[in-house]
Write an enzyme that holds these catalytic residues in place. Sequence first.
Site, PDB file in Angstrom:
ATOM      1  N   SER A 177       0.849  -1.194   0.000  1.00  0.00           N
ATOM      2  CA  SER A 177       0.000   0.000   0.000  1.00  0.00           C
ATOM      3  C   SER A 177       0.889   1.250   0.000  1.00  0.00           C
ATOM      4  O   SER A 177       1.667   1.452  -0.930  1.00  0.00           O
ATOM      5  CB  SER A 177      -0.943  -0.041   1.199  1.00  0.00           C
ATOM      6  OG  SER A 177      -1.920   0.966   1.119  1.00  0.00           O
ATOM      7  N   GLU A 237      -8.774  -6.025  -6.235  1.00  0.00           N
ATOM      8  CA  GLU A 237      -8.456  -4.630  -6.541  1.00  0.00           C
ATOM      9  C   GLU A 237      -8.660  -4.350  -8.031  1.00  0.00           C
ATOM     10  O   GLU A 237      -9.234  -3.330  -8.415  1.00  0.00           O
ATOM     11  CB  GLU A 237      -7.007  -4.325  -6.185  1.00  0.00           C
ATOM     12  CG  GLU A 237      -6.678  -4.392  -4.712  1.00  0.00           C
ATOM     13  CD  GLU A 237      -5.219  -4.084  -4.469  1.00  0.00           C
ATOM     14  OE1 GLU A 237      -4.936  -2.965  -4.011  1.00  0.00           O
ATOM     15  OE2 GLU A 237      -4.363  -4.945  -4.746  1.00  0.00           O
ATOM     16  N   HIS A 283      -7.206  -5.605  -1.334  1.00  0.00           N
ATOM     17  CA  HIS A 283      -6.073  -4.730  -1.007  1.00  0.00           C
ATOM     18  C   HIS A 283      -5.446  -5.132   0.323  1.00  0.00           C
ATOM     19  O   HIS A 283      -4.232  -5.312   0.423  1.00  0.00           O
ATOM     20  CB  HIS A 283      -6.544  -3.276  -0.969  1.00  0.00           C
ATOM     21  CG  HIS A 283      -5.446  -2.305  -0.656  1.00  0.00           C
ATOM     22  ND1 HIS A 283      -4.431  -2.019  -1.529  1.00  0.00           N
ATOM     23  CD2 HIS A 283      -5.199  -1.573   0.457  1.00  0.00           C
ATOM     24  CE1 HIS A 283      -3.600  -1.140  -0.989  1.00  0.00           C
ATOM     25  NE2 HIS A 283      -4.050  -0.855   0.229  1.00  0.00           N
TER      26      HIS A 283
END
Length: 309
Positions: A177, A237, A283
Amino acid sequence: MRRLVFIAVAGLVALAAAPALAQPAPAPRTEPTVADVGSAYYRFERLSVTSEDGARVYRIWIAIPRKAAPAAGYPVAWLLDGDAALARIDEGLLARLDAGDPPVIVAVGYEGDRQFDVLARAFDYTPQPADGPAVDPAGRPGGGADAFLTLLQDRIGPEVARRVAVDPARSLIWGHSYGGLCVLHAALTRPEAYHAFVAASPSLWWGYGAVLNDVAPFLARPSRPNLSLTLLVGEEEIAGRSSRPHTHPMWTSVPRGAARDLATQLAGAGVDVRYGQLPGQSHGGMLAASLVPTLLSLAEVAPAPGEHP
Protein backbone atom coordinates in the site's frame (compact mmCIF):
# COMPACT_ATOMS: atom_id res chain seq x y z
CA MET A 1 27.24 -15.64 -7.09
CA ARG A 2 23.78 -17.10 -7.04
CA ARG A 3 21.00 -15.09 -8.58
CA LEU A 4 18.05 -14.25 -6.38
CA VAL A 5 14.92 -16.23 -7.05
CA PHE A 6 11.93 -13.90 -7.08
CA ILE A 7 8.19 -14.28 -7.12
CA ALA A 8 6.96 -16.04 -10.24
CA VAL A 9 3.67 -14.43 -11.15
CA ALA A 10 1.50 -16.86 -13.09
CA GLY A 11 1.10 -15.56 -16.59
CA LEU A 12 2.24 -12.05 -15.58
CA VAL A 13 -1.27 -11.07 -16.48
CA ALA A 14 -1.74 -7.72 -18.13
CA LEU A 15 -4.66 -6.39 -16.16
CA ALA A 16 -5.32 -2.89 -14.93
CA ALA A 17 -4.81 -2.15 -11.24
CA ALA A 18 -7.49 -0.15 -9.51
CA PRO A 19 -6.20 2.61 -7.22
CA ALA A 20 -5.07 1.18 -3.88
CA LEU A 21 -6.38 2.59 -0.65
CA ALA A 22 -4.27 3.42 2.37
CA GLN A 23 -4.72 1.56 5.64
CA PRO A 24 -7.70 3.16 7.47
CA ALA A 25 -7.65 4.12 11.13
CA PRO A 26 -7.89 2.75 13.70
CA ALA A 27 -5.33 0.07 12.92
CA PRO A 28 -5.34 -3.31 14.70
CA ARG A 29 -3.55 -3.40 18.03
CA THR A 30 -0.20 -5.10 18.27
CA GLU A 31 -0.20 -8.55 19.86
CA PRO A 32 2.78 -10.68 20.90
CA THR A 33 4.61 -11.97 17.83
CA VAL A 34 7.26 -14.59 17.22
CA ALA A 35 9.79 -11.86 17.98
CA ASP A 36 8.41 -11.65 21.52
CA VAL A 37 7.97 -15.37 22.22
CA GLY A 38 11.11 -16.61 20.46
CA SER A 39 11.91 -19.11 17.73
CA ALA A 40 13.92 -22.28 17.30
CA TYR A 41 15.13 -21.02 13.92
CA TYR A 42 15.78 -17.32 14.46
CA ARG A 43 16.97 -15.05 17.22
CA PHE A 44 15.64 -11.51 17.48
CA GLU A 45 17.31 -8.24 18.36
CA ARG A 46 15.43 -4.99 18.89
CA LEU A 47 16.58 -1.55 17.86
CA SER A 48 14.99 1.84 18.54
CA VAL A 49 15.76 4.80 16.26
CA THR A 50 14.34 8.34 16.29
CA SER A 51 13.75 10.26 13.06
CA GLU A 52 15.97 13.23 12.29
CA ASP A 53 13.15 15.66 13.07
CA GLY A 54 12.38 13.88 16.35
CA ALA A 55 8.75 13.29 15.39
CA ARG A 56 8.78 9.49 14.95
CA VAL A 57 10.36 6.63 16.86
CA TYR A 58 10.97 3.43 14.91
CA ARG A 59 10.67 0.00 16.51
CA ILE A 60 12.93 -2.29 14.50
CA TRP A 61 13.19 -6.05 14.92
CA ILE A 62 16.21 -7.78 13.39
CA ALA A 63 15.53 -11.49 12.90
CA ILE A 64 18.81 -13.39 12.54
CA PRO A 65 18.87 -17.02 11.38
CA ARG A 66 20.38 -19.54 13.78
CA LYS A 67 21.74 -21.40 10.76
CA ALA A 68 25.32 -20.39 9.95
CA ALA A 69 25.72 -17.57 7.46
CA PRO A 70 26.97 -18.24 3.90
CA ALA A 71 30.46 -16.98 3.10
CA ALA A 72 29.08 -13.82 1.47
CA GLY A 73 26.59 -13.20 4.27
CA TYR A 74 22.88 -13.81 4.65
CA PRO A 75 20.33 -12.49 2.18
CA VAL A 76 18.41 -9.66 3.83
CA ALA A 77 14.76 -8.60 3.60
CA TRP A 78 13.74 -5.11 4.67
CA LEU A 79 10.03 -4.98 5.56
CA LEU A 80 8.08 -1.74 5.85
CA ASP A 81 5.08 -1.65 8.20
CA GLY A 82 7.23 -3.97 10.26
CA ASP A 83 4.75 -4.52 13.09
CA ALA A 84 2.02 -5.62 10.70
CA ALA A 85 4.51 -7.79 8.81
CA LEU A 86 5.69 -9.51 11.99
CA ALA A 87 2.08 -10.24 12.90
CA ARG A 88 1.94 -12.39 9.76
CA ILE A 89 5.20 -14.25 10.35
CA ASP A 90 4.97 -17.36 12.51
CA GLU A 91 7.20 -20.24 13.57
CA GLY A 92 5.95 -22.36 10.68
CA LEU A 93 7.12 -19.80 8.13
CA LEU A 94 10.47 -19.42 9.88
CA ALA A 95 10.91 -23.20 9.75
CA ARG A 96 10.29 -23.12 6.00
CA LEU A 97 12.84 -20.34 5.57
CA ASP A 98 15.36 -22.31 7.64
CA ALA A 99 14.98 -25.23 5.23
CA GLY A 100 16.44 -23.04 2.47
CA ASP A 101 18.85 -20.12 2.58
CA PRO A 102 17.21 -18.13 5.40
CA PRO A 103 17.39 -14.34 5.15
CA VAL A 104 17.95 -11.80 7.86
CA ILE A 105 14.60 -10.02 8.29
CA VAL A 106 14.59 -6.34 9.26
CA ALA A 107 11.05 -5.35 10.25
CA VAL A 108 10.79 -1.56 10.46
CA GLY A 109 7.77 -0.44 12.46
CA TYR A 110 6.86 2.31 14.92
CA GLU A 111 6.76 2.48 18.70
CA GLY A 112 3.19 2.24 19.94
CA ASP A 113 0.37 -0.23 20.40
CA ARG A 114 -0.88 -0.42 16.79
CA GLN A 115 0.23 -2.54 13.86
CA PHE A 116 0.09 0.59 11.67
CA ASP A 117 0.93 4.12 12.77
CA VAL A 118 -1.31 5.73 10.17
CA LEU A 119 0.09 9.24 10.61
CA ALA A 120 3.76 8.23 10.66
CA ARG A 121 3.53 5.90 7.67
CA ALA A 122 1.56 8.47 5.66
CA PHE A 123 4.47 10.86 6.12
CA ASP A 124 7.37 8.40 5.76
CA TYR A 125 6.12 6.36 2.82
CA THR A 126 5.01 9.12 0.45
CA PRO A 127 7.24 11.19 -1.87
CA GLN A 128 7.17 14.97 -2.07
CA PRO A 129 5.00 16.05 -5.03
CA ALA A 130 6.56 18.37 -7.59
CA ASP A 131 3.74 20.82 -6.94
CA GLY A 132 0.79 20.99 -4.61
CA PRO A 133 0.47 20.04 -0.94
CA ALA A 134 1.72 16.69 0.33
CA VAL A 135 -1.53 15.68 2.01
CA ASP A 136 -3.60 12.56 1.42
CA PRO A 137 -7.41 12.39 1.10
CA ALA A 138 -7.71 11.80 4.86
CA GLY A 139 -5.74 14.99 5.56
CA ARG A 140 -2.59 13.18 6.70
CA PRO A 141 0.66 15.05 5.87
CA GLY A 142 3.13 13.26 3.60
CA GLY A 143 6.25 13.90 1.59
CA GLY A 144 8.85 12.33 3.89
CA ALA A 145 9.88 9.30 1.83
CA ASP A 146 13.31 10.59 0.89
CA ALA A 147 14.26 11.37 4.49
CA PHE A 148 12.94 7.98 5.59
CA LEU A 149 14.85 6.08 2.90
CA THR A 150 18.01 7.98 3.79
CA LEU A 151 17.53 6.98 7.43
CA LEU A 152 17.23 3.32 6.38
CA GLN A 153 20.43 3.51 4.32
CA ASP A 154 22.62 5.76 6.44
CA ARG A 155 21.63 4.93 10.01
CA ILE A 156 19.74 1.64 10.26
CA GLY A 157 21.54 -0.25 7.49
CA PRO A 158 25.03 0.17 9.00
CA GLU A 159 23.72 -0.89 12.41
CA VAL A 160 22.23 -4.07 10.94
CA ALA A 161 25.52 -4.79 9.14
CA ARG A 162 27.40 -4.27 12.40
CA ARG A 163 25.28 -6.92 14.11
CA VAL A 164 25.11 -9.56 11.38
CA ALA A 165 26.83 -10.33 8.06
CA VAL A 166 24.48 -9.60 5.16
CA ASP A 167 25.03 -9.88 1.41
CA PRO A 168 24.21 -6.58 -0.39
CA ALA A 169 23.88 -8.50 -3.66
CA ARG A 170 20.90 -10.34 -2.14
CA SER A 171 19.12 -7.43 -0.45
CA LEU A 172 15.39 -6.87 -0.89
CA ILE A 173 12.92 -4.25 0.28
CA TRP A 174 9.19 -5.00 0.48
CA GLY A 175 6.22 -2.77 1.17
CA HIS A 176 2.44 -2.84 0.86
CA SER A 177 0.00 0.00 0.00
CA TYR A 178 1.75 3.22 1.09
CA GLY A 179 4.74 0.98 1.80
CA GLY A 180 4.54 -0.30 -1.78
CA LEU A 181 4.53 3.31 -2.98
CA CYS A 182 7.67 3.97 -0.94
CA VAL A 183 9.39 0.88 -2.38
CA LEU A 184 8.56 1.96 -5.92
CA HIS A 185 9.86 5.47 -5.22
CA ALA A 186 13.06 3.93 -3.86
CA ALA A 187 13.50 1.74 -6.95
CA LEU A 188 13.18 4.74 -9.26
CA THR A 189 15.23 7.27 -7.29
CA ARG A 190 17.89 5.17 -5.54
CA PRO A 191 18.07 1.86 -7.42
CA GLU A 192 21.52 1.15 -6.02
CA ALA A 193 20.19 0.90 -2.45
CA TYR A 194 18.85 -2.67 -2.77
CA HIS A 195 19.00 -5.40 -5.36
CA ALA A 196 15.30 -6.28 -5.37
CA PHE A 197 12.23 -4.13 -4.82
CA VAL A 198 8.78 -5.67 -4.17
CA ALA A 199 5.87 -3.21 -4.24
CA ALA A 200 2.56 -4.83 -3.28
CA SER A 201 -0.61 -2.86 -4.11
CA PRO A 202 1.35 0.41 -4.36
CA SER A 203 -0.77 3.52 -3.85
CA LEU A 204 0.03 5.03 -7.24
CA TRP A 205 -2.78 7.54 -6.85
CA TRP A 206 -1.06 9.34 -3.97
CA GLY A 207 -0.24 12.97 -4.76
CA TYR A 208 -2.16 12.62 -8.04
CA GLY A 209 0.36 10.10 -9.33
CA ALA A 210 3.44 11.91 -7.98
CA VAL A 211 5.59 8.76 -8.07
CA LEU A 212 5.11 8.50 -11.84
CA ASN A 213 7.18 11.67 -12.17
CA ASP A 214 10.17 9.60 -11.04
CA VAL A 215 10.07 7.45 -14.16
CA ALA A 216 11.56 9.82 -16.75
CA PRO A 217 14.64 10.75 -14.65
CA PHE A 218 15.15 7.06 -13.86
CA LEU A 219 15.10 6.07 -17.52
CA ALA A 220 17.38 9.00 -18.40
CA ARG A 221 20.18 7.69 -16.18
CA PRO A 222 23.28 6.94 -18.27
CA SER A 223 23.60 3.61 -16.43
CA ARG A 224 21.43 1.73 -13.97
CA PRO A 225 22.33 -0.84 -11.30
CA ASN A 226 21.28 -4.44 -11.76
CA LEU A 227 17.96 -4.24 -9.94
CA SER A 228 14.78 -6.29 -10.01
CA LEU A 229 11.35 -4.72 -9.50
CA THR A 230 8.17 -6.66 -8.76
CA LEU A 231 4.76 -4.95 -8.89
CA LEU A 232 1.86 -6.97 -7.48
CA VAL A 233 -1.85 -6.24 -7.13
CA GLY A 234 -4.83 -8.26 -5.96
CA GLU A 235 -7.54 -9.70 -8.17
CA GLU A 236 -10.24 -7.97 -6.12
CA GLU A 237 -8.46 -4.63 -6.54
CA ILE A 238 -8.27 -5.08 -10.30
CA ALA A 239 -11.97 -5.96 -10.44
CA GLY A 240 -12.74 -2.72 -8.59
CA ARG A 241 -14.39 -4.54 -5.70
CA SER A 242 -13.39 -2.30 -2.81
CA SER A 243 -15.00 -1.83 0.58
CA ARG A 244 -14.38 1.91 0.29
CA PRO A 245 -15.78 4.15 -2.46
CA HIS A 246 -13.34 6.31 -4.43
CA THR A 247 -14.95 9.62 -3.50
CA HIS A 248 -11.81 11.76 -3.59
CA PRO A 249 -10.37 12.78 -6.97
CA MET A 250 -6.88 11.75 -5.86
CA TRP A 251 -8.00 8.11 -5.76
CA THR A 252 -8.98 8.24 -9.43
CA SER A 253 -6.15 10.48 -10.60
CA VAL A 254 -4.21 7.75 -12.42
CA PRO A 255 -5.53 5.45 -15.17
CA ARG A 256 -6.81 2.09 -14.05
CA GLY A 257 -4.00 0.44 -15.97
CA ALA A 258 -1.23 2.58 -14.44
CA ALA A 259 0.62 -0.28 -12.74
CA ARG A 260 0.47 -2.44 -15.86
CA ASP A 261 1.50 0.46 -18.08
CA LEU A 262 4.39 1.32 -15.81
CA ALA A 263 5.66 -2.27 -15.89
CA THR A 264 5.39 -2.32 -19.67
CA GLN A 265 7.25 0.97 -19.99
CA LEU A 266 10.06 -0.13 -17.70
CA ALA A 267 10.37 -3.55 -19.32
CA GLY A 268 10.60 -1.87 -22.73
CA ALA A 269 13.56 0.12 -21.40
CA GLY A 270 15.36 -3.04 -20.33
CA VAL A 271 14.45 -3.03 -16.64
CA ASP A 272 14.00 -6.42 -14.93
CA VAL A 273 10.38 -5.89 -13.91
CA ARG A 274 7.55 -8.28 -13.09
CA TYR A 275 3.87 -7.40 -12.86
CA GLY A 276 0.95 -9.59 -11.91
CA GLN A 277 -2.11 -10.15 -9.81
CA LEU A 278 -2.75 -12.57 -6.97
CA PRO A 279 -6.03 -14.46 -7.35
CA GLY A 280 -8.82 -13.70 -4.90
CA GLN A 281 -6.90 -11.06 -2.98
CA SER A 282 -8.24 -7.73 -1.78
CA HIS A 283 -6.07 -4.73 -1.01
CA GLY A 284 -5.75 -5.65 2.67
CA GLY A 285 -5.18 -9.33 1.95
CA MET A 286 -2.28 -8.47 -0.31
CA LEU A 287 -0.10 -7.72 2.70
CA ALA A 288 0.28 -11.36 3.79
CA ALA A 289 -0.33 -12.78 0.31
CA SER A 290 2.70 -10.93 -1.07
CA LEU A 291 4.92 -11.03 2.02
CA VAL A 292 5.06 -14.79 2.54
CA PRO A 293 6.08 -15.76 -1.02
CA THR A 294 8.54 -12.85 -1.12
CA LEU A 295 10.38 -14.24 1.90
CA LEU A 296 10.20 -17.80 0.59
CA SER A 297 11.60 -16.72 -2.77
CA LEU A 298 14.46 -14.88 -1.13
CA ALA A 299 15.27 -18.06 0.81
CA GLU A 300 14.99 -20.07 -2.42
CA VAL A 301 12.14 -22.15 -1.02
CA ALA A 302 9.22 -23.16 -3.25
CA PRO A 303 5.73 -22.04 -2.22
CA ALA A 304 3.28 -24.65 -0.99
CA PRO A 305 0.48 -25.91 -3.28
CA GLY A 306 -2.24 -23.27 -3.42
CA GLU A 307 0.06 -20.61 -2.02
CA HIS A 308 -0.08 -17.92 -4.66
CA PRO A 309 3.36 -16.66 -5.68
